[in-house]
Design a protein around this motif. Sequence first.
Motif, PDB file in Angstrom:
ATOM      1  N   SER A 611       3.160   5.354 -10.004  1.00 45.85           N
ATOM      2  CA  SER A 611       2.691   4.466 -11.061  1.00 45.85           C
ATOM      3  C   SER A 611       3.033   3.036 -10.690  1.00 45.85           C
ATOM      4  O   SER A 611       3.413   2.733  -9.559  1.00 45.85           O
ATOM      5  N   GLY A 612       2.917   2.143 -11.680  1.00 45.54           N
ATOM      6  CA  GLY A 612       3.189   0.738 -11.405  1.00 45.54           C
ATOM      7  C   GLY A 612       4.627   0.467 -11.024  1.00 45.54           C
ATOM      8  O   GLY A 612       4.918  -0.536 -10.383  1.00 45.54           O
ATOM      9  N   ARG A 613       5.566   1.343 -11.412  1.00 46.84           N
ATOM     10  CA  ARG A 613       6.978   1.132 -11.086  1.00 46.84           C
ATOM     11  C   ARG A 613       7.364   1.752  -9.743  1.00 46.84           C
ATOM     12  O   ARG A 613       8.494   1.594  -9.294  1.00 46.84           O
ATOM     13  N   PHE A 614       6.469   2.450  -9.133  1.00 48.29           N
ATOM     14  CA  PHE A 614       6.748   3.110  -7.854  1.00 48.29           C
ATOM     15  C   PHE A 614       6.893   2.056  -6.753  1.00 48.29           C
ATOM     16  O   PHE A 614       6.146   1.077  -6.702  1.00 48.29           O
ATOM     17  N   ASP A 615       7.873   2.254  -5.870  1.00 45.46           N
ATOM     18  CA  ASP A 615       8.112   1.292  -4.788  1.00 45.46           C
ATOM     19  C   ASP A 615       7.201   1.631  -3.608  1.00 45.46           C
ATOM     20  O   ASP A 615       7.573   2.358  -2.690  1.00 45.46           O
ATOM     21  N   PHE A 616       5.993   1.098  -3.647  1.00 40.94           N
ATOM     22  CA  PHE A 616       5.007   1.403  -2.613  1.00 40.94           C
ATOM     23  C   PHE A 616       5.432   0.851  -1.262  1.00 40.94           C
ATOM     24  O   PHE A 616       5.200   1.495  -0.223  1.00 40.94           O
ATOM     25  N   LEU A 617       6.036  -0.331  -1.248  1.00 40.11           N
ATOM     26  CA  LEU A 617       6.452  -0.900   0.036  1.00 40.11           C
ATOM     27  C   LEU A 617       7.486  -0.019   0.720  1.00 40.11           C
ATOM     28  O   LEU A 617       7.495   0.100   1.949  1.00 40.11           O
ATOM     29  N   TRP A 618       8.357   0.605  -0.061  1.00 41.75           N
ATOM     30  CA  TRP A 618       9.357   1.482   0.545  1.00 41.75           C
ATOM     31  C   TRP A 618       8.683   2.708   1.157  1.00 41.75           C
ATOM     32  O   TRP A 618       9.038   3.154   2.249  1.00 41.75           O
ATOM     33  N   ARG A 638      -5.070  10.037  -0.460  1.00 44.69           N
ATOM     34  CA  ARG A 638      -5.389  10.231  -1.875  1.00 44.69           C
ATOM     35  C   ARG A 638      -4.734   9.194  -2.778  1.00 44.69           C
ATOM     36  O   ARG A 638      -4.823   9.302  -3.996  1.00 44.69           O
ATOM     37  N   LEU A 639      -4.051   8.212  -2.207  1.00 46.97           N
ATOM     38  CA  LEU A 639      -3.339   7.223  -3.020  1.00 46.97           C
ATOM     39  C   LEU A 639      -4.337   6.426  -3.854  1.00 46.97           C
ATOM     40  O   LEU A 639      -5.214   5.756  -3.314  1.00 46.97           O
ATOM     41  N   PRO A 640      -4.207   6.433  -5.217  1.00 48.39           N
ATOM     42  CA  PRO A 640      -5.203   5.739  -6.043  1.00 48.39           C
ATOM     43  C   PRO A 640      -4.862   4.292  -6.355  1.00 48.39           C
ATOM     44  O   PRO A 640      -5.743   3.490  -6.679  1.00 48.39           O
ATOM     45  N   VAL A 641      -3.568   3.941  -6.297  1.00 43.09           N
ATOM     46  CA  VAL A 641      -3.149   2.608  -6.724  1.00 43.09           C
ATOM     47  C   VAL A 641      -1.971   2.169  -5.868  1.00 43.09           C
ATOM     48  O   VAL A 641      -1.191   2.989  -5.388  1.00 43.09           O
ATOM     49  N   HIS A 661      -5.205   3.086   5.929  1.00 47.25           N
ATOM     50  CA  HIS A 661      -5.395   4.526   5.728  1.00 47.25           C
ATOM     51  C   HIS A 661      -5.592   4.889   4.257  1.00 47.25           C
ATOM     52  O   HIS A 661      -5.771   6.061   3.950  1.00 47.25           O
ATOM     53  N   CYS A 662      -5.539   3.895   3.366  1.00 43.92           N
ATOM     54  CA  CYS A 662      -5.684   4.163   1.923  1.00 43.92           C
ATOM     55  C   CYS A 662      -7.162   4.066   1.540  1.00 43.92           C
ATOM     56  O   CYS A 662      -7.570   3.180   0.778  1.00 43.92           O
ATOM     57  N   GLN A 663      -7.951   4.964   2.053  1.00 42.15           N
ATOM     58  CA  GLN A 663      -9.393   4.877   1.869  1.00 42.15           C
ATOM     59  C   GLN A 663      -9.838   5.268   0.459  1.00 42.15           C
ATOM     60  O   GLN A 663     -10.968   4.971   0.076  1.00 42.15           O
ATOM     61  N   LYS A 664      -8.994   5.934  -0.317  1.00 41.71           N
ATOM     62  CA  LYS A 664      -9.352   6.310  -1.689  1.00 41.71           C
ATOM     63  C   LYS A 664      -8.727   5.356  -2.711  1.00 41.71           C
ATOM     64  O   LYS A 664      -8.790   5.614  -3.912  1.00 41.71           O
ATOM     65  N   LEU A 665      -8.157   4.272  -2.230  1.00 39.42           N
ATOM     66  CA  LEU A 665      -7.499   3.321  -3.128  1.00 39.42           C
ATOM     67  C   LEU A 665      -8.521   2.702  -4.080  1.00 39.42           C
ATOM     68  O   LEU A 665      -9.560   2.206  -3.657  1.00 39.42           O
TER      69      LEU A 665
END
Length: 1003
Positions: A611-618, A638-641, A661-665
């Motif tokens: 979700s929005g609080r997830f640390d995507f950079l990590w 499959r990452l949507p956001v 590689h985030c083609q489904k973003l």
Amino acid sequence: MASPAGISGHDGARDQLLSHLRGLDPWQLEDFKLALQCPELLPEGARRIPWADLRAAGPADLLCLLEERFPGRRTWEAALRVFEDLRLSSLCERMRAELHGERTAGALRGVCGVLPDYWSPLSGTGQNLSIPSCFVSEMSQVCRLQDPNQEEPETLEETAHRRRYRERLRTRILALWDRTPWPEDHIYLRHVTQREHAELRGLLRPRGAGAPPLTMLLEGAAGVGKTTLATKLVLHWAEGVLFRGRFSYVFYISGHWLAKLGDISFAGLLALDWPDSQVPVEEFRAHPERLLFVIDGAEEVTLGSKGSASRPGADWYQELPAASILVRLLKKELVPEATLLVTAGPPGGHALRGLLLRPCRVGIPGFTEGDRREYLRRFLGDPDVAEEAWRRMQGSETLVRLCAAPLACWAVCAGLKRQLAGSPAPAPGAPTPTGLYAQLFCSLLAGAEPGLRTGSSAGQWRAFCSLAAEGLWLAAFTFAGDALERWRLEAPFIDGLLRLQILRRVSDCEHCVTFAHRSFQEFFGALFYVLWGAQGSLGGVPRHQEMRRWLNHAFADANPYWRQMVRFFFGLLGTDLARQLEEAVGCRMSPGVADEVLDWAEELERCGAVSGRFDFLWLFQCLHETQDENLARRVLNRLPVADLDIQGCEHLRVSSFCLKHCQKLRKLRLSVSHRVLEKKRTSGLGTPEVADFRMHQWEDICSVFCSGNLSELDLSNSKLSTASMMRLCLKLGNPRCRLQKLAWKSMAPVEGLRKLGLLLRGDRHLTHLDLSSNSLDAAVSRGVFRMLGHSACGLKYLWLEKGNLSAAACEDLASLLTSTPRLTRLCLGLNPLGDEGVQLLCGSLTRPECVLQRLELWCCRLSTPSCRHLSDALLRSRSLTHLNLRRNSLGDGGVKLLSSALGRADCALQSLNLSHCSLTVAGCRELAHALKHNGHLKILDVGNNDIQDEGVKELCSVLKTPSCVLQTLGYLCIYHLCKHLLSMICVSVNISHPGTCVSTTCV
């Protein structure tokens, strides 16, 4: 929450800052929150506070968020920067005066509260480090301000038993140092100096008369030098060169040593270090203010939150568990007047702080940047090679932070030296920590005795890695003989690891071992989860379930304790490293671990943890650690956001590796610091320019815009170079880019808006565009508006708030309203349009080709004349249903003009915001009269106006009128008369008409 430093380190100062925040009017408070989203206004290296947390925060909640994200003095620094940006000059002057006054008066309470954000991501055992001289010199200087006549007492006449105790203590500390081995090629940077003595004196300088006894807490990652600093202080006292006149006795208590003891009395504890059986307890108790207890590694003892059941003035001869004795000592129940110096590292330091009474916290940063460069230069020998190695290291903030601990710095430098020797022309980009550690350990094992690298040792390696993993689960970092026997680790195997400096003997326990650095334990703990086998390290739980548990701790729960082990784990998934380690340790790697990680990632997405609080950079950093494009593609497909704040070279590199590689973003928020894409050249060693390499990485990031699936993109607060802006705009103009929503707030350079306008000409996909917080001067705005006004443009919602738009820009904006066939919402808040600008806009609102439904003109410097034009537009517009005029000085005269239109049956307005518009009772009377004849208006807000009780009564009286369809009436009244205040504080009236529910609320 960490105890803040300096100005925000006590209740009075905190109340001052809270008072400043409460003094902001609602709009200033909203602007303050928006400014906190701008990276350039935040302290160096700080991450922004999520908007979801800020949006509904009041002044008190906002202060808590500031203290959590910017601890210590940085709370005030961050607030001051924002106030300066809001041009609140008188408030800024007042804050600077308060800061200056508090720095002078705060003394040790303020300075010792400082805990900078220099936590190392790795940890271990440190050596030969001192606190930065600038920090301690400031602390010493401030301490002197408390009592300028106070001097250290003269040296006391020393008794024979005190001399014997000092000699015994000196022998003990030197023995501890002698039993602490270091690699042969380790570089020693520092020695005992007069400056170091001054720093140590500064830590424990006497406090002013009447001040409570000092409790000093030294904090920092394991390995940065807390133990070294503490033992140096003890040694210098024992040698008679430090604190002899200040402290009669100094006691050194090791947490690890204490954890091995059973029941003991406090007097018995002190007797363990005494040279004979006659311990002068009464002498200790007669002058407790002359006692210093140095408690090193207290987090290694299992501490309860309470002392024993007896009274606080405890009996020194009562036998209790050693942990209870320590708790009593820390809570100042045993010797309230004594001075304590306590060292603490992760993970137990936080719990320890809860036991201490008003501790002065000092952070130990470890090696400075200059130390790290000097260490690398001396370790590698060749200055040119060292400079190239340093350049590569700078591409990874993780590696630079890792080198704060001396032994970790040695491990990184040793791995880098071997990597450079094996590849004279390495690939561009910084090496990964996992790659360097694998290189180091493989090379160490290549020269080791055969018993460590033959197939027969595979079982020993598996047991060793399991021991490391179990220790991390249990927060155990030293291992006694029984633990080694339980895992059936043989003495020759352990001796071999001791010779390789992978393990070391614990200095105060010859039968115990520990990993030479905490990161070594994390590396081998991670290795356990990629080895072949189904059994977990804790027994009873399968390995893959244990793996999922700490992955969830690290990602879903954002627990920093597991971060480095997780990073090593992902790095070990790379096929090249796995093959090297298979050969080095003779163990098979499990081929199905990558599939288990993929299953975990899919489950994480299904349960909504991403979700929005997830640390995507990590997550991106961990996937980059694998250096496996295929695995990254499988995990991210499959990452949507994604939500990314790119603030350094490492962030840019890992985002480049993963985003393509985030083609489904579908939704991406991307903010880039201005420093990341600056043009920097290398040292001239024949490598390509760093700027060119970074530009390739930036192009990889922008490639996701053309995936065909990305529909929402937020680039707000990005500060790009001219070249990177051009590449960004080219990707946005690609026919495969099908964005529907684009946020372009506070972007630099502003010239990018011209290019963006050209690219969006005739774009049928884009429906939402936010250009707020950009300086839209006449030249820029004219070009943008003309491009957006193309007949084929599909734009529906346009935000231009805080864009410095004046009346001169309204002519082109008015043309846009009639030439864009689908534009239904326009937000122009916080622009100095004035009455002249509104007149131009209203001319277009009356045109039949204008389909605008919502118009926001809050805080646009409007007055009564604007209402005449707006009133005409309300009567002639076929589409306008929502109008926001808050924070404009319309007055009762302006409201009267608006009411003349509202009272007409052909006025279709459904929502009107008149808060902060200088209304009085007369204005409410006009509105009430109009509402009697209006069959459309459902929402009316007259909050923050001086309408008093009489105005409220006027508005409420019309609610019973059958023709009134008002559903929401908001008003925040400023009362001058208090006789009805209690009855009006919380009023809820529900009146039912056929098919209509009306709710009016007074706050």
